[in-house]
Design an enzyme around this catalytic site. Sequence first.
Site, PDB file in Angstrom:
ATOM      1  N   ARG A  96     -30.851  81.228  25.547  1.00  0.00           N
ATOM      2  CA  ARG A  96     -29.845  81.129  24.502  1.00  0.00           C
ATOM      3  C   ARG A  96     -30.535  80.850  23.359  1.00  0.00           C
ATOM      4  O   ARG A  96     -29.986  81.021  22.264  1.00  0.00           O
ATOM      5  CB  ARG A  96     -29.207  79.468  25.078  1.00  0.00           C
ATOM      6  CG  ARG A  96     -28.307  78.881  23.905  1.00  0.00           C
ATOM      7  CD  ARG A  96     -27.583  77.959  24.547  1.00  0.00           C
ATOM      8  NE  ARG A  96     -26.534  77.400  23.248  1.00  0.00           N
ATOM      9  CZ  ARG A  96     -25.970  76.136  23.516  1.00  0.00           C
ATOM     10  NH1 ARG A  96     -25.660  75.795  24.504  1.00  0.00           N
ATOM     11  NH2 ARG A  96     -25.193  75.699  22.516  1.00  0.00           N
ATOM     12  N   ASN A 150     -19.734  81.434  30.450  1.00  0.00           N
ATOM     13  CA  ASN A 150     -19.333  82.204  29.076  1.00  0.00           C
ATOM     14  C   ASN A 150     -20.226  83.565  28.987  1.00  0.00           C
ATOM     15  O   ASN A 150     -21.523  83.816  29.777  1.00  0.00           O
ATOM     16  CB  ASN A 150     -19.897  81.112  28.054  1.00  0.00           C
ATOM     17  CG  ASN A 150     -18.762  80.183  27.429  1.00  0.00           C
ATOM     18  OD1 ASN A 150     -17.516  80.751  27.614  1.00  0.00           O
ATOM     19  ND2 ASN A 150     -19.208  79.204  27.274  1.00  0.00           N
ATOM     20  N   HIS A 202     -12.150  81.387  23.321  1.00  0.00           N
ATOM     21  CA  HIS A 202     -12.827  81.050  21.939  1.00  0.00           C
ATOM     22  C   HIS A 202     -12.161  81.851  20.757  1.00  0.00           C
ATOM     23  O   HIS A 202     -12.761  81.827  19.699  1.00  0.00           O
ATOM     24  CB  HIS A 202     -14.338  81.273  22.004  1.00  0.00           C
ATOM     25  CG  HIS A 202     -14.857  80.422  22.956  1.00  0.00           C
ATOM     26  ND1 HIS A 202     -16.615  80.487  23.042  1.00  0.00           N
ATOM     27  CD2 HIS A 202     -14.579  79.361  23.737  1.00  0.00           C
ATOM     28  CE1 HIS A 202     -16.711  79.458  24.093  1.00  0.00           C
ATOM     29  NE2 HIS A 202     -15.884  78.892  24.550  1.00  0.00           N
ATOM     30  N   TYR A 256     -13.560  77.077  17.671  1.00  0.00           N
ATOM     31  CA  TYR A 256     -14.445  78.077  17.427  1.00  0.00           C
ATOM     32  C   TYR A 256     -13.841  78.788  16.322  1.00  0.00           C
ATOM     33  O   TYR A 256     -14.533  79.842  15.467  1.00  0.00           O
ATOM     34  CB  TYR A 256     -14.338  79.009  18.665  1.00  0.00           C
ATOM     35  CG  TYR A 256     -15.418  78.412  19.658  1.00  0.00           C
ATOM     36  CD1 TYR A 256     -16.674  78.876  19.971  1.00  0.00           C
ATOM     37  CD2 TYR A 256     -14.925  77.453  20.649  1.00  0.00           C
ATOM     38  CE1 TYR A 256     -17.604  78.232  20.622  1.00  0.00           C
ATOM     39  CE2 TYR A 256     -15.928  77.061  21.573  1.00  0.00           C
ATOM     40  CZ  TYR A 256     -17.312  77.191  21.521  1.00  0.00           C
ATOM     41  OH  TYR A 256     -18.006  76.712  22.507  1.00  0.00           O
TER      42      TYR A 256
END
Length: 446
Positions: A96, A150, A202, A256
């Site tokens: 990430r 996700n 999102h 988002y």
Amino acid sequence: MKKGLKIATIGGGSSYTPELIEGFIKYYPELPVSEIWLVDVEEGKEKLEIVGNLAKRMVQKAGVPIKIYLTLDRKEALKSADFVTTQFRVGLLEARKKDESIPLKHGVLGQETNGPGGLFKAFRTIPVILDICRDIKELCPNAWLINFTNPAGMVTEAVLRYSNIRRVVGLCNVPIGMEMGVANLLGVDHHRVRIDFAGLNHMVYGLDVFIDGVSVKDQVISLINDPKNSITMQNIHAMGWEPEFLKALDVFPCPYHNYYYKSGDMLEKELKNYKDGGTRAEVVKKLENELFELYKDPDLAIKPPQLEKRGGAYYSDAAVRLIHSMYTDKRDIQAVNTINRGAISSLPYDSAVEISCVITKDGPKPISVGELPIQIRGLVQQIKSFERVAIEAAISGNYGMALLAMTINPLVPSDRLAKVILDEMLEAHKDYLPQFQKRREIEWKI
């Protein structure tokens, strides 16, 4: 005869797991779970044991007859499961960090589920979820797959298009977070709030907002103009909206949407955070270290309130509420990611969409909204185009498709910059992207 339900949770060593356990405790005995199998990979073994022991203390304290199993053997966990939940991160938080920092280095938003970061999370995740689906087909073909991993929309669409699994529902805590936010904003009980959701993960909008069946959309839109009233998440900085813009938009945006409607402001903020103290991944890593230190405490037998800072608020409410409604055929309305089936006529029939659905024992039944309002239709369609091309690239390892996906994402300003970021990220994540390596080896031979 089988007694009780068996739940298999892939990514059981996640810091979110206490949320899930709390939910199953809360819904017992209406949801008679007898076994929860927490599964992880070798790299997550220590965290699995820490969070698994906390889970055992939680069910013991609650006095519910749920047995917690910890294992690194996914197939053992999946045998005869009734529900499979997925909450894993391929490459852990280090991946990430790369997803966020590499694009930022080139002046592009690097959010983990949007833009280049989301693209590469999909590249790493989709082959793994399809592998899990093959095991589900063999070991628990009647199980429902509830995916929280996700990017949930792309993962759900990949399963629908490229696996033999049809009993899949994608889940996100954004819609329930928006409902809770409206309830808090108006000082009412959450159960009185209903939002008509439609769009993508999102990229979902509230087309209308109701309290006790009466529309309060205009009131909510007026209130959220003020940054103090912003309905957002722990990982997204609240900035407020231009009142004229929000009034003209005439729908309720999700947190988002800041990345698309306030791209410059968000980029400026992310770059400042990056220079001052690092990416969100580094913040989360610190939070997780603190959480797991708390989880180690042998006297801790509840979900610690500090977990809410992690960004997964209402996860258990969303995940276990969904499983409970499917198990009991409750037929209540929840927003989930599922196959469109014409509910949003602006998007392909067979695409995954995030939409309000009636939840039944046979799965979610999308509530038809027809065409999306013109002011949001184009952006939603562009993101769906990005998702479809990204999924194709994730499965094929095709470099050209990967570049195309990167370029058509609205957060990436040019094909030249897309190529620079793509090449750097392919190199940075090569250990988790064998499909691209194999493809290149074939092209070199040719």
